[in-house]
Design an enzyme around this catalytic site. Structure first.
Site, PDB file in Angstrom:
ATOM      1  N   GLU A 243     -36.972  -7.561  43.818  1.00 30.81           N
ATOM      2  CA  GLU A 243     -37.533  -7.348  42.347  1.00 30.81           C
ATOM      3  C   GLU A 243     -39.011  -8.138  42.558  1.00 30.81           C
ATOM      4  O   GLU A 243     -39.868  -7.568  42.129  1.00 30.81           O
ATOM      5  CB  GLU A 243     -36.793  -8.194  41.245  1.00 30.81           C
ATOM      6  CG  GLU A 243     -35.499  -7.348  40.776  1.00 30.81           C
ATOM      7  CD  GLU A 243     -34.833  -8.124  39.817  1.00 30.81           C
ATOM      8  OE1 GLU A 243     -35.443  -9.023  39.156  1.00 30.81           O
ATOM      9  OE2 GLU A 243     -33.752  -7.966  39.628  1.00 30.81           O
TER      10      GLU A 243
ATOM     11  N   SER B 253     -33.462 -11.212  33.045  1.00 24.91           N
ATOM     12  CA  SER B 253     -32.813  -9.983  33.286  1.00 24.91           C
ATOM     13  C   SER B 253     -31.599 -10.297  34.151  1.00 24.91           C
ATOM     14  O   SER B 253     -31.545 -11.156  35.012  1.00 24.91           O
ATOM     15  CB  SER B 253     -33.391  -8.998  34.033  1.00 24.91           C
ATOM     16  OG  SER B 253     -34.105  -9.387  35.266  1.00 24.91           O
TER      17      SER B 253
ATOM     18  N   ASP C  80     -35.595  -5.170  34.467  1.00 20.24           N
ATOM     19  CA  ASP C  80     -35.881  -6.108  35.513  1.00 20.24           C
ATOM     20  C   ASP C  80     -37.379  -6.533  35.772  1.00 20.24           C
ATOM     21  O   ASP C  80     -37.880  -7.399  35.872  1.00 20.24           O
ATOM     22  CB  ASP C  80     -35.716  -5.551  36.853  1.00 20.24           C
ATOM     23  CG  ASP C  80     -33.865  -5.791  36.871  1.00 20.24           C
ATOM     24  OD1 ASP C  80     -33.267  -6.548  36.367  1.00 20.24           O
ATOM     25  OD2 ASP C  80     -33.125  -4.810  37.616  1.00 20.24           O
TER      26      ASP C  80
ATOM     27  N   GLU D 132     -35.366  -0.891  35.614  1.00 16.38           N
ATOM     28  CA  GLU D 132     -34.155  -1.525  36.136  1.00 16.38           C
ATOM     29  C   GLU D 132     -34.278  -1.339  37.803  1.00 16.38           C
ATOM     30  O   GLU D 132     -34.320  -0.143  38.262  1.00 16.38           O
ATOM     31  CB  GLU D 132     -33.082  -0.762  35.568  1.00 16.38           C
ATOM     32  CG  GLU D 132     -31.689  -1.535  36.099  1.00 16.38           C
ATOM     33  CD  GLU D 132     -31.467  -2.899  35.191  1.00 16.38           C
ATOM     34  OE1 GLU D 132     -31.087  -3.715  35.930  1.00 16.38           O
ATOM     35  OE2 GLU D 132     -32.158  -3.050  34.194  1.00 16.38           O
TER      36      GLU D 132
END
Length: 174
Positions: free
Chosen positions: A12, A32, A42, A55
């Site tokens: 991420e 998240s 996210d 996401e």
């Protein structure tokens, strides 16, 4: 004990950095995936014209699964926030690929799945996602060229499709 989400967190952060470098205002939603009152995507990213709620999922090579609840929460948040919902997937030794939730394969159990082959073949790659390029297929080129009436280009594309000419040679000729 090691954080079981360490790899996902790292991926991420990697996505946030890449989007930032591509000129997007971007943030990783700090809550998240944890036990919060509401589900958050996210990553949130925008370039002043387009805004995304993403996401992000990664895998070593196995298919990536998302629950129906994850997709519902993403779409709900994106709609209320005014963003486009996207699922970003990254398989080891590959780049990020993006899908609209409606384009994902839905299992009989109501979950969603992305296989590596599907990501590579049908996903929007990072360059296209960030506006750096647009993926165009040979069929689309043939249709565009047929509309333009350019017989030479149509012949070159046909030669590539038949295997008579390499893509590199065709690019040089065009």
């Amino acid at each position: 004990m090691a954080n079981p989400n360490a790899k996902g967190d790292r991926r991420e952060r990697e996505l946030v950095t890449k989007l930032d470098e591509a000129g997007f205002a971007v943030m990783r939603a700090p809550a998240s995936g944890s036990a919060t009152e509401r589900e958050l995507p996210d990553v949130l990213a925008g370039d002043g014209e387009t805004f995304y709620a993403i996401e992000a999922k990664s895998s070593a090579g196995n298919p990536i699964y998302l629950s129906g609840e994850e997709i519902e929460a993403l779409v709900y948040f994106a709609r209320n926030f005014g963003a486009k919902p996207r699922v970003g997937v990254r398989f080891d030794r590959e780049d990020w690929y993006f899908f609209h939730p409606g384009d994902l394969y839905q299992t009989d159990g109501g979950n969603y799945r992305v296989k590596k082959e599907t990501a590579l073949a049908d996903g929007t790659d990072f360059a296209e996602f960030t506006g750096g390029s647009k993926k165009v297929t040979l069929d689309e080129i043939a249709v565009e060229d047929a509309d333009d009436g350019d017989e030479d280009v149509r012949e070159i594309v046909g030669a590539v499709e038949r295997g008579d000419l390499s893509v590199d040679d065709a690019v040089e000729m065009l």
